[in-house]
Design a protein around this motif. Sequence first.
Motif, PDB file in Angstrom:
ATOM      1  N   GLN A  71      24.594  45.840  42.319  1.00 41.22           N
ATOM      2  CA  GLN A  71      23.885  44.633  41.876  1.00 41.22           C
ATOM      3  C   GLN A  71      22.919  44.909  40.717  1.00 41.22           C
ATOM      4  O   GLN A  71      22.422  43.974  40.095  1.00 41.22           O
ATOM      5  N   PRO A  88      34.669  48.086  46.506  1.00 36.96           N
ATOM      6  CA  PRO A  88      34.947  46.720  46.008  1.00 36.96           C
ATOM      7  C   PRO A  88      33.765  46.041  45.332  1.00 36.96           C
ATOM      8  O   PRO A  88      33.951  45.300  44.369  1.00 36.96           O
ATOM      9  N   GLU A  89      32.560  46.288  45.801  1.00 41.36           N
ATOM     10  CA  GLU A  89      31.397  45.611  45.212  1.00 41.36           C
ATOM     11  C   GLU A  89      31.171  46.004  43.747  1.00 41.36           C
ATOM     12  O   GLU A  89      30.499  45.285  43.012  1.00 41.36           O
ATOM     13  N   TRP A  90      31.726  47.123  43.310  1.00 38.84           N
ATOM     14  CA  TRP A  90      31.598  47.527  41.913  1.00 38.84           C
ATOM     15  C   TRP A  90      32.607  46.796  41.024  1.00 38.84           C
ATOM     16  O   TRP A  90      32.448  46.748  39.809  1.00 38.84           O
ATOM     17  N   LEU A  91      33.630  46.238  41.600  1.00 32.67           N
ATOM     18  CA  LEU A  91      34.692  45.596  40.832  1.00 32.67           C
ATOM     19  C   LEU A  91      34.416  44.124  40.548  1.00 32.67           C
ATOM     20  O   LEU A  91      35.150  43.501  39.779  1.00 32.67           O
ATOM     21  N   THR A  92      33.381  43.566  41.131  1.00 35.36           N
ATOM     22  CA  THR A  92      33.132  42.131  41.022  1.00 35.36           C
ATOM     23  C   THR A  92      31.944  41.795  40.123  1.00 35.36           C
ATOM     24  O   THR A  92      31.390  40.703  40.225  1.00 35.36           O
ATOM     25  N   GLN A  93      31.587  42.706  39.252  1.00 33.28           N
ATOM     26  CA  GLN A  93      30.484  42.437  38.331  1.00 33.28           C
ATOM     27  C   GLN A  93      30.941  41.465  37.256  1.00 33.28           C
ATOM     28  O   GLN A  93      32.127  41.142  37.140  1.00 33.28           O
ATOM     29  N   GLU A  94      30.024  41.004  36.450  1.00 32.99           N
ATOM     30  CA  GLU A  94      30.318  40.035  35.381  1.00 32.99           C
ATOM     31  C   GLU A  94      31.481  40.512  34.509  1.00 32.99           C
ATOM     32  O   GLU A  94      32.365  39.739  34.143  1.00 32.99           O
ATOM     33  N   PHE A  96      34.290  43.826  34.337  1.00 34.00           N
ATOM     34  CA  PHE A  96      34.845  45.090  34.821  1.00 34.00           C
ATOM     35  C   PHE A  96      36.060  45.398  33.967  1.00 34.00           C
ATOM     36  O   PHE A  96      36.933  44.550  33.781  1.00 34.00           O
TER      37      PHE A  96
END
Length: 131
Positions: A71, A88-94, A96
């Motif tokens: 985040q 997975p949480e790293w793949l959903t940034q503004e 990627f």
Amino acid sequence: MKRVMFVCKKNSARSQMAEAFAKRLGKDKISVTSSGLEGSQVNPYAIQAMSDIGIDISDQTSKALSDFQPQDFDVVISLCGCGINLPPEWLTQEVFEDWQLEDPAEKPEIFPQVRDDIQERVGNLIDKLSS
């Protein structure tokens, strides 16, 4: 100001060079760091390849992705195709992107070519983020 994370398997070469280019080319435009799925140390060939074009990365250190929180970043760039292995949480940034650059540690003679490719891609990324 966009916050950018460059990530690679060991944070020893490609992501280190990307971090250095982004700091230079994106000064006052982006905030940047790099990390690896596992920490290691900066590859001496990466240090030399960057030194050859007047950029000193000898003081940069390898950092583990687990030391950071997703985040805290707007943009995540994988340089080695390791995106498939990121939590997975790293793949959903503004933003990627997975650049899938060849590993110069396997073939040290390609360090200059990989370095130049990274420089171009980082420049394009900064232009995209600044517009």
